[in-house]
Scaffold this motif. Structure first.
Motif, PDB file in Angstrom:
ATOM      1  N   ALA A  83       0.837  -1.205   0.000  1.00 53.16           N
ATOM      2  CA  ALA A  83       0.000   0.000   0.000  1.00 53.16           C
ATOM      3  C   ALA A  83       0.870   1.251   0.000  1.00 53.16           C
ATOM      4  O   ALA A  83       0.731   2.125  -0.853  1.00 53.16           O
ATOM      5  N   THR A  84       1.828   1.304   0.931  1.00 54.73           N
ATOM      6  CA  THR A  84       2.553   2.561   1.153  1.00 54.73           C
ATOM      7  C   THR A  84       3.488   2.932   0.013  1.00 54.73           C
ATOM      8  O   THR A  84       3.692   4.120  -0.267  1.00 54.73           O
ATOM      9  N   TRP A  85       4.054   1.950  -0.668  1.00 52.44           N
ATOM     10  CA  TRP A  85       4.959   2.286  -1.773  1.00 52.44           C
ATOM     11  C   TRP A  85       4.199   2.860  -2.973  1.00 52.44           C
ATOM     12  O   TRP A  85       4.795   3.468  -3.851  1.00 52.44           O
ATOM     13  N   ALA A 122      -6.363  -3.071  -6.962  1.00 54.87           N
ATOM     14  CA  ALA A 122      -7.544  -2.565  -7.669  1.00 54.87           C
ATOM     15  C   ALA A 122      -7.829  -1.106  -7.342  1.00 54.87           C
ATOM     16  O   ALA A 122      -8.495  -0.409  -8.116  1.00 54.87           O
ATOM     17  N   ALA A 123      -7.339  -0.632  -6.188  1.00 54.75           N
ATOM     18  CA  ALA A 123      -7.598   0.751  -5.770  1.00 54.75           C
ATOM     19  C   ALA A 123      -6.667   1.770  -6.428  1.00 54.75           C
ATOM     20  O   ALA A 123      -6.839   2.974  -6.248  1.00 54.75           O
ATOM     21  N   LEU A 124      -5.686   1.298  -7.194  1.00 52.99           N
ATOM     22  CA  LEU A 124      -4.701   2.208  -7.773  1.00 52.99           C
ATOM     23  C   LEU A 124      -5.271   2.956  -8.971  1.00 52.99           C
ATOM     24  O   LEU A 124      -6.072   2.428  -9.746  1.00 52.99           O
ATOM     25  N   SER A 125      -4.824   4.170  -9.128  1.00 55.05           N
ATOM     26  CA  SER A 125      -5.154   4.968 -10.309  1.00 55.05           C
ATOM     27  C   SER A 125      -3.986   4.895 -11.286  1.00 55.05           C
ATOM     28  O   SER A 125      -2.884   4.439 -10.944  1.00 55.05           O
ATOM     29  N   GLN A 126      -4.211   5.374 -12.500  1.00 56.95           N
ATOM     30  CA  GLN A 126      -3.112   5.438 -13.460  1.00 56.95           C
ATOM     31  C   GLN A 126      -2.011   6.352 -12.942  1.00 56.95           C
ATOM     32  O   GLN A 126      -0.819   6.104 -13.170  1.00 56.95           O
ATOM     33  N   GLU A 127      -2.399   7.391 -12.222  1.00 56.34           N
ATOM     34  CA  GLU A 127      -1.402   8.291 -11.626  1.00 56.34           C
ATOM     35  C   GLU A 127      -0.523   7.540 -10.629  1.00 56.34           C
ATOM     36  O   GLU A 127       0.694   7.741 -10.584  1.00 56.34           O
ATOM     37  N   ASP A 128      -1.146   6.666  -9.815  1.00 57.15           N
ATOM     38  CA  ASP A 128      -0.366   5.858  -8.862  1.00 57.15           C
ATOM     39  C   ASP A 128       0.636   4.976  -9.597  1.00 57.15           C
ATOM     40  O   ASP A 128       1.770   4.786  -9.139  1.00 57.15           O
ATOM     41  N   LEU A 129       0.221   4.419 -10.716  1.00 56.26           N
ATOM     42  CA  LEU A 129       1.085   3.518 -11.475  1.00 56.26           C
ATOM     43  C   LEU A 129       2.206   4.263 -12.177  1.00 56.26           C
ATOM     44  O   LEU A 129       3.307   3.724 -12.343  1.00 56.26           O
ATOM     45  N   ASP A 130       1.947   5.491 -12.569  1.00 56.69           N
ATOM     46  CA  ASP A 130       2.947   6.269 -13.313  1.00 56.69           C
ATOM     47  C   ASP A 130       3.933   7.011 -12.405  1.00 56.69           C
ATOM     48  O   ASP A 130       5.037   7.343 -12.827  1.00 56.69           O
ATOM     49  N   ARG A 131       3.541   7.257 -11.161  1.00 57.39           N
ATOM     50  CA  ARG A 131       4.339   8.108 -10.267  1.00 57.39           C
ATOM     51  C   ARG A 131       5.563   7.356  -9.743  1.00 57.39           C
ATOM     52  O   ARG A 131       5.499   6.176  -9.402  1.00 57.39           O
ATOM     53  N   ARG A 132       6.700   8.056  -9.680  1.00 56.71           N
ATOM     54  CA  ARG A 132       7.892   7.508  -9.029  1.00 56.71           C
ATOM     55  C   ARG A 132       7.579   7.262  -7.563  1.00 56.71           C
ATOM     56  O   ARG A 132       6.889   8.046  -6.916  1.00 56.71           O
ATOM     57  N   MET A 133       8.111   6.173  -7.019  1.00 52.09           N
ATOM     58  CA  MET A 133       7.772   5.828  -5.638  1.00 52.09           C
ATOM     59  C   MET A 133       8.472   6.734  -4.634  1.00 52.09           C
ATOM     60  O   MET A 133       7.964   6.958  -3.543  1.00 52.09           O
ATOM     61  N   GLY A 134       9.631   7.192  -4.961  1.00 53.96           N
ATOM     62  CA  GLY A 134      10.304   8.133  -4.080  1.00 53.96           C
ATOM     63  C   GLY A 134      11.033   7.481  -2.921  1.00 53.96           C
ATOM     64  O   GLY A 134      11.284   6.267  -2.899  1.00 53.96           O
ATOM     65  N   ASP A 143      11.865   4.071  -9.507  1.00 52.82           N
ATOM     66  CA  ASP A 143      10.930   3.183 -10.196  1.00 52.82           C
ATOM     67  C   ASP A 143       9.502   3.673  -9.979  1.00 52.82           C
ATOM     68  O   ASP A 143       9.176   4.237  -8.925  1.00 52.82           O
ATOM     69  N   ASP A 144       8.659   3.435 -10.959  1.00 49.93           N
ATOM     70  CA  ASP A 144       7.275   3.876 -10.809  1.00 49.93           C
ATOM     71  C   ASP A 144       6.405   2.751 -10.224  1.00 49.93           C
ATOM     72  O   ASP A 144       6.873   1.629  -9.997  1.00 49.93           O
ATOM     73  N   GLY A 145       5.132   3.082  -9.996  1.00 50.39           N
ATOM     74  CA  GLY A 145       4.217   2.127  -9.386  1.00 50.39           C
ATOM     75  C   GLY A 145       4.004   0.879 -10.221  1.00 50.39           C
ATOM     76  O   GLY A 145       3.850  -0.223  -9.673  1.00 50.39           O
ATOM     77  N   THR A 146       4.002   1.026 -11.540  1.00 46.53           N
ATOM     78  CA  THR A 146       3.828  -0.147 -12.406  1.00 46.53           C
ATOM     79  C   THR A 146       4.969  -1.129 -12.215  1.00 46.53           C
ATOM     80  O   THR A 146       4.764  -2.346 -12.131  1.00 46.53           O
ATOM     81  N   ALA A 147       6.196  -0.605 -12.123  1.00 47.34           N
ATOM     82  CA  ALA A 147       7.353  -1.481 -11.919  1.00 47.34           C
ATOM     83  C   ALA A 147       7.225  -2.245 -10.606  1.00 47.34           C
ATOM     84  O   ALA A 147       7.551  -3.436 -10.534  1.00 47.34           O
ATOM     85  N   ILE A 152       5.829  -7.367  -7.511  1.00 47.76           N
ATOM     86  CA  ILE A 152       5.014  -8.195  -6.621  1.00 47.76           C
ATOM     87  C   ILE A 152       4.432  -9.382  -7.391  1.00 47.76           C
ATOM     88  O   ILE A 152       4.405 -10.522  -6.897  1.00 47.76           O
ATOM     89  N   LEU A 153       3.990  -9.141  -8.618  1.00 48.90           N
ATOM     90  CA  LEU A 153       3.442 -10.236  -9.420  1.00 48.90           C
ATOM     91  C   LEU A 153       4.518 -11.252  -9.781  1.00 48.90           C
ATOM     92  O   LEU A 153       4.253 -12.463  -9.804  1.00 48.90           O
ATOM     93  N   ASP A 154       5.728 -10.789 -10.030  1.00 49.53           N
ATOM     94  CA  ASP A 154       6.827 -11.718 -10.281  1.00 49.53           C
ATOM     95  C   ASP A 154       7.075 -12.600  -9.053  1.00 49.53           C
ATOM     96  O   ASP A 154       7.303 -13.807  -9.170  1.00 49.53           O
ATOM     97  N   GLU A 155       7.010 -11.997  -7.872  1.00 47.02           N
ATOM     98  CA  GLU A 155       7.185 -12.774  -6.640  1.00 47.02           C
ATOM     99  C   GLU A 155       6.077 -13.824  -6.509  1.00 47.02           C
ATOM    100  O   GLU A 155       6.330 -14.992  -6.167  1.00 47.02           O
TER     101      GLU A 155
END
Length: 286
Positions: A83-85, A122-134, A143-147, A152-155
Motif C-alpha cells: 500500500a505505502t509504496w 484494484a484501488a490504484l489509479s493510473q497516476e499511482d502507477l505512473d508516479r515515481r515511488m520516491g 521506479d514507478d508504481g507499475t514497476a 510483486i506479481l513476479d514474486e
C-alpha cells in the motif's frame, strides 16, 4: 482499450488461481517436509513460529520448505509496502502477515493475503502507477508504481511455481494411489466426491467404471473445474465418453475456466471420433 491496471489485475488473478489450485489438499506433513538436511523452514518458538532467515543469505540459497515458501508469499502480498509504496495508507484491519503454524492456517493466511493485495492493487489509479515511488522505496525510488506492481506479481508467480514443484517432488517420493484405496473400500464418495474427475485428470480411464459402481459421482469437478466428461472428450478417450454418456453424465456442464461444455472440449481438441459420437447422441454445440 484495456488499461494497464486491468492487465495487472488479470495477470494477478491468473497467477493466484493457479497457485490456489496447486495448494488444495495440503497436509501438515507436506507443509513441514524437509527432504534433506540444511533446509530453511519455519520453527516454533515461545512466541509462535518464525521463518529461518539471515541478513546475508547463504550462497547457494538453501532449499526452502512449503512452510517457508507459503509464509514468504503471505508476507510479500500482505506487508504494508503493497500500500505505502504506491502512496496509499495500509488499512489497519488488513493486519500484519502471520507465519502460519499449520497447513490449514497457511491456506487461510494465503487467501487473506491475496484479498489484501488485490484490493490494494484494484484501488490504484493510473497516476499511482505512473508516479515515481520516491524515498520510501529506498534503492528503487526512481521506479514507478507499475514497476513495483510487476515486481510483486513476479514474486507471486515464481514462488507459486516453486510451491507447485515442491508438491510434485513430495508426491513423487510419497507415492499414493487414491483410486486403488477407493476400490479397496478405504475411501468413500462422501469423503472424496471428486474421485471420478480426478481419475480422468490422471488419465486413469480404467478405474472410472469401477468407481462409478461404488457410487462416486460422474459430474463432480476437479479443483480446476473440469468434469470427467470434459477431460475424456478433450483427451479423445472415446470409450470413457461412451461409458459416461450411457450412465447419465451431464454433458451440458460448462467448465469455469473456458466456459465450454463437453462437446466444446471435443471440438477444441479436434477429437473427430468423440464429436461424431456425441452428435449422434443428439448433443448440440452451445
Amino acid at each position: 482499450m484495456t488499461t494497464t491496471l486491468e492487465n495487472l489485475l488479470k495477470l494477478s488473478d491468473f497467477a493466484w488461481q493457479r497457485l490456489r489450485a496447486r495448494v488444495q489438499g495440503l497436509t501438515d506433513e507436506e507443509y513441514f517436509w524437509e527432504p534433506f538436511d540444511g533446509c530453511w523452514s519455519i520453527r516454533k518458538t515461545g512466541a509462535g513460529f518464525v521463518q529461518d532467515s539471515s541478513d546475508i543469505p547463504p550462497e547457494p540459497s538453501p532449499f526452502t520448505t512449503l512452510a517457508w515458501r507459503i509464509s514468504h508469499i503471505v508476507d510479500i502480498l500482505q506487508e504494508d509496502r503493497t500500500a505505502t509504496w504506491f502512496g496509499h495508507e495500509a488499512d489497519p484491519a488488513d493486519g500484519q502477515p502471520p507465519v502460519p503454524g499449520s497447513a490449514a492456517e497457511a491456506l487461510t493466511a494465503l487467501d487473506h493475503s491475496y484479498d489484501v493485495w488485490r484490493r490494494r492493487l484494484a484501488a490504484l489509479s493510473q497516476e499511482d502507477l505512473d508516479r515515481r515511488m520516491g524515498q520510501i522505496a529506498g534503492p528503487w525510488a526512481n521506479d514507478d508504481g507499475t514497476a513495483f506492481a510487476l515486481h510483486i506479481l513476479d514474486e507471486l508467480i515464481h514462488h507459486g511455481a516453486e510451491v507447485g514443484t515442491v508438491r510434485d517432488f513430495y508426491r513423487g517420493t510419497h507415492p499414493e494411489d487414491p483410486f486403488d484405496e477407493a476400490l479397496a473400500g478405504e475411501l468413500t464418495p462422501a469423503a472424496h466426491p471428486t474421485l471420478v474427475a480426478d481419475a480422468a485428470a490422471a488419465q486413469r480411464w480404467d478405474v472410472i467404471p469401477r468407481l462409478a459402481e461404488l457410487g462416486f459421482g460422474l459430474d463432480e469437478m476437479t479443483t480446476n473445474g473440469f468434469t470427467a466428461a470434459h477431460l475424456a472428450a478433450g483427451n479423445g478417450a472415446l470409450e470413457t465418453v461412451r461409458f459416461l454418456v450411457e450412465h447419465g453424465a451431464d454433458l451440458a456442464i460448462a467448465d469455469p475456466r473456458f466456459n465450454a461444455d463437453v462437446l466444446g472440449w471435443a471440438y477444441w481438441f479436434k477429437r473427430a471420433d468423440v464429436i461424431a459420437y456425441l452428435e449422434a447422441q443428439g448433443t448440440k454445440a452451445r
